[in-house]
Design a protein around this motif. Structure first.
Motif, PDB file in Angstrom:
ATOM      1  N   PHE A  27     -10.440   7.315  15.306  1.00  0.00           N
ATOM      2  CA  PHE A  27     -10.807   8.041  14.084  1.00  0.00           C
ATOM      3  C   PHE A  27     -12.067   7.425  13.463  1.00  0.00           C
ATOM      4  N   ALA A  28     -12.102   6.100  13.366  1.00  0.00           N
ATOM      5  CA  ALA A  28     -13.257   5.419  12.779  1.00  0.00           C
ATOM      6  C   ALA A  28     -14.510   5.618  13.629  1.00  0.00           C
ATOM      7  N   ASP A  29     -14.356   5.554  14.948  1.00  0.00           N
ATOM      8  CA  ASP A  29     -15.501   5.783  15.834  1.00  0.00           C
ATOM      9  C   ASP A  29     -16.080   7.190  15.640  1.00  0.00           C
ATOM     10  N   GLU A  30     -15.214   8.134  15.254  1.00  0.00           N
ATOM     11  CA  GLU A  30     -15.646   9.518  15.020  1.00  0.00           C
ATOM     12  C   GLU A  30     -16.182   9.730  13.605  1.00  0.00           C
ATOM     13  N   GLY A  31     -16.225   8.663  12.807  1.00  0.00           N
ATOM     14  CA  GLY A  31     -16.820   8.748  11.480  1.00  0.00           C
ATOM     15  C   GLY A  31     -15.860   8.997  10.345  1.00  0.00           C
ATOM     16  N   ALA A  32     -14.544   8.934  10.608  1.00  0.00           N
ATOM     17  CA  ALA A  32     -13.556   9.134   9.550  1.00  0.00           C
ATOM     18  C   ALA A  32     -13.278   7.831   8.810  1.00  0.00           C
ATOM     19  N   ALA A  33     -12.968   7.956   7.521  1.00  0.00           N
ATOM     20  CA  ALA A  33     -12.460   6.822   6.746  1.00  0.00           C
ATOM     21  C   ALA A  33     -10.979   6.672   7.067  1.00  0.00           C
ATOM     22  N   VAL A  34     -10.502   5.430   7.180  1.00  0.00           N
ATOM     23  CA  VAL A  34      -9.150   5.201   7.686  1.00  0.00           C
ATOM     24  C   VAL A  34      -8.398   4.189   6.815  1.00  0.00           C
ATOM     25  N   SER A  35      -7.143   4.511   6.527  1.00  0.00           N
ATOM     26  CA  SER A  35      -6.236   3.553   5.903  1.00  0.00           C
ATOM     27  C   SER A  35      -5.055   3.328   6.832  1.00  0.00           C
ATOM     28  N   VAL A  36      -4.673   2.067   6.991  1.00  0.00           N
ATOM     29  CA  VAL A  36      -3.547   1.711   7.852  1.00  0.00           C
ATOM     30  C   VAL A  36      -2.518   0.916   7.067  1.00  0.00           C
ATOM     31  N   CYS A  37      -1.300   0.940   7.566  1.00  0.00           N
ATOM     32  CA  CYS A  37      -0.281   0.031   7.046  1.00  0.00           C
ATOM     33  C   CYS A  37       0.545  -0.481   8.212  1.00  0.00           C
ATOM     34  N   ALA A  38       1.136  -1.641   8.012  1.00  0.00           N
ATOM     35  CA  ALA A  38       2.039  -2.253   8.981  1.00  0.00           C
ATOM     36  C   ALA A  38       2.749  -3.385   8.252  1.00  0.00           C
ATOM     37  N   ARG A  39       3.724  -3.989   8.883  1.00  0.00           N
ATOM     38  CA  ARG A  39       4.478  -5.054   8.224  1.00  0.00           C
ATOM     39  C   ARG A  39       3.682  -6.342   8.065  1.00  0.00           C
ATOM     40  N   ASP A  40       2.862  -6.680   9.050  1.00  0.00           N
ATOM     41  CA  ASP A  40       2.190  -7.980   9.095  1.00  0.00           C
ATOM     42  C   ASP A  40       0.876  -7.929   8.317  1.00  0.00           C
ATOM     43  N   ALA A  41       0.803  -8.663   7.218  1.00  0.00           N
ATOM     44  CA  ALA A  41      -0.375  -8.619   6.341  1.00  0.00           C
ATOM     45  C   ALA A  41      -1.628  -9.115   7.047  1.00  0.00           C
ATOM     46  N   ALA A  42      -1.491 -10.148   7.865  1.00  0.00           N
ATOM     47  CA  ALA A  42      -2.662 -10.686   8.563  1.00  0.00           C
ATOM     48  C   ALA A  42      -3.226  -9.664   9.536  1.00  0.00           C
ATOM     49  N   HIS A  43      -2.348  -8.950  10.237  1.00  0.00           N
ATOM     50  CA  HIS A  43      -2.813  -7.924  11.164  1.00  0.00           C
ATOM     51  C   HIS A  43      -3.477  -6.769  10.420  1.00  0.00           C
ATOM     52  N   VAL A  44      -2.948  -6.434   9.250  1.00  0.00           N
ATOM     53  CA  VAL A  44      -3.559  -5.377   8.447  1.00  0.00           C
ATOM     54  C   VAL A  44      -4.965  -5.785   8.021  1.00  0.00           C
ATOM     55  N   PHE A  59      -9.108   0.899   4.426  1.00  0.00           N
ATOM     56  CA  PHE A  59      -8.164   0.330   3.465  1.00  0.00           C
ATOM     57  C   PHE A  59      -6.884   0.012   4.224  1.00  0.00           C
ATOM     58  N   GLY A  60      -6.097  -0.910   3.701  1.00  0.00           N
ATOM     59  CA  GLY A  60      -4.828  -1.215   4.351  1.00  0.00           C
ATOM     60  C   GLY A  60      -3.946  -2.069   3.477  1.00  0.00           C
ATOM     61  N   ARG A  61      -2.661  -2.081   3.843  1.00  0.00           N
ATOM     62  CA  ARG A  61      -1.694  -2.879   3.093  1.00  0.00           C
ATOM     63  C   ARG A  61      -0.491  -3.170   3.988  1.00  0.00           C
ATOM     64  N   ALA A  62       0.118  -4.324   3.761  1.00  0.00           N
ATOM     65  CA  ALA A  62       1.375  -4.642   4.425  1.00  0.00           C
ATOM     66  C   ALA A  62       2.487  -3.834   3.761  1.00  0.00           C
ATOM     67  N   VAL A  63       3.173  -3.017   4.542  1.00  0.00           N
ATOM     68  CA  VAL A  63       4.183  -2.099   4.012  1.00  0.00           C
ATOM     69  C   VAL A  63       5.369  -2.036   4.971  1.00  0.00           C
ATOM     70  N   ASN A  64       6.559  -2.079   4.421  1.00  0.00           N
ATOM     71  CA  ASN A  64       7.762  -1.705   5.160  1.00  0.00           C
ATOM     72  C   ASN A  64       7.957  -0.218   4.907  1.00  0.00           C
ATOM     73  N   VAL A  65       7.692   0.607   5.911  1.00  0.00           N
ATOM     74  CA  VAL A  65       7.683   2.057   5.683  1.00  0.00           C
ATOM     75  C   VAL A  65       9.071   2.613   5.378  1.00  0.00           C
ATOM     76  N   ALA A  66      10.113   1.825   5.635  1.00  0.00           N
ATOM     77  CA  ALA A  66      11.464   2.267   5.272  1.00  0.00           C
ATOM     78  C   ALA A  66      11.718   2.132   3.779  1.00  0.00           C
ATOM     79  N   ASN A  67      10.801   1.469   3.070  1.00  0.00           N
ATOM     80  CA  ASN A  67      10.896   1.322   1.626  1.00  0.00           C
ATOM     81  C   ASN A  67      10.105   2.461   0.975  1.00  0.00           C
ATOM     82  N   ALA A  68      10.805   3.392   0.370  1.00  0.00           N
ATOM     83  CA  ALA A  68      10.181   4.606  -0.152  1.00  0.00           C
ATOM     84  C   ALA A  68       9.101   4.290  -1.185  1.00  0.00           C
ATOM     85  N   HIS A  69       9.365   3.370  -2.090  1.00  0.00           N
ATOM     86  CA  HIS A  69       8.401   3.041  -3.141  1.00  0.00           C
ATOM     87  C   HIS A  69       7.131   2.431  -2.554  1.00  0.00           C
TER      88      HIS A  69
END
Length: 253
Positions: A27-44, A59-69
């Motif tokens: 997506f980024a190579d195609e020129g899109a802005a991208v936000s990611v999330c994952a559990r590991d903050a360092a990897h994010v 943009f990115g953040r460490a997130v447990n996606v099973a946590n709705a909030h």
């Protein structure tokens, strides 16, 4: 082919390794802005920096996606950081393959409800987009009974059904919804690397089942995801794209 992604805003859950990371990169190579999330903050953090090096907002953040909030907060903050949302890719799985109640609970909250919540949280921005699309990562285990547990396959099948319903419901307002069903996909730190190291008999059996005699690389799945999500696929909605090297035998009618 110009996929029409330049300037669009994309959210990818589980975007720091495997299929999700390759999606974010393409997506980024195609020129899109991208936000990611994952559990590991360092990897994010590392992923966001790598995406920015491609010359796009990230943009990115460490997130447990099973946590709705936490998931909803990431979506909202991603929209603020990127200036909106055009595309969402729900990529996280609990990989709950055991045959017990814990697997059903984990699959429901992670595979199923994280996808539902991602869509619902993103909808205010998708409704404003001229190129809105939703792509959910299912699995060939949702098409056929295999060696994975019943919960895993059941929720992967449910994701296809859910996306089909979204496609019908949202088509009149210009929002597309599709699924991608990968076959066995090998990457560093992934489930199949772990199986290769810890259960070589299962790994050998799984490899032998594929007519191509190999597993997919995450980039081979991600290219299909990105194309399906992009404006280049603007009349495709309600489909399930199987990318499995001819592994599954069921005929899609």
């Amino acid at each position: 082919m110009d996929l029409g992604l330049k300037g669009l805003r994309v959210l990818v859950t589980g975007g720091t390794k495997g299929i999700g990371r390759k999606c974010a990169d393409i997506f980024a190579d195609e020129g899109a802005a991208v936000s990611v999330c994952a559990r590991d903050a360092a990897h994010v953090t590392a992923t966001v920096e790598a995406l920015k090096q491609k010359g796009v907002p990230a943009f990115g953040r460490a997130v447990n996606v099973a946590n709705a909030h936490s998931l909803k907060s990431w979506v909202q903050d991603s929209a603020a950081a990127l200036g909106g949302i055009d595309i969402v890719v729900a990529n996280v799985s609990a990989l709950a393959v055991a045959d017990d109640e814990t697997a059903w609970q984990a699959g429901f909250e992670t595979d199923m409800m994280h996808s539902v919540r991602l869509v619902n949280a993103s909808m205010p921005w998708l409704e404003k987009s001229q190129a809105a699309s939703i792509t959910l990562i299912s699995s060939v285990s949702g098409r056929e009974i295999d060696f994975t547990g019943p919960a895993y396959g059941a929720f992967k099948a449910a994701l296809v059904h859910y996306a089909q319903g979204l496609a019908m419901k949202l088509a009149p307002i210009g929002i597309r919804a599709n699924t991608v069903s990968p076959g066995n996909t090998f990457f560093e730190g992934g489930i199949w690397q772990s199986i290769e190291q810890n259960n070589p008999d299962l790994f050998r059996d799984a490899l032998a089942m594929n007519p191509m005699k190999r597993m997919a690389g995450p980039d081979e799945i991600a290219r299909g995801v990105v194309f399906l999500a992009s404006p280049a696929s603007s009349f495709t909605s309600g489909t399930n794209l199987v990318i499995d090297g001819a592994l599954t035998k069921g005929v899609q009618l």
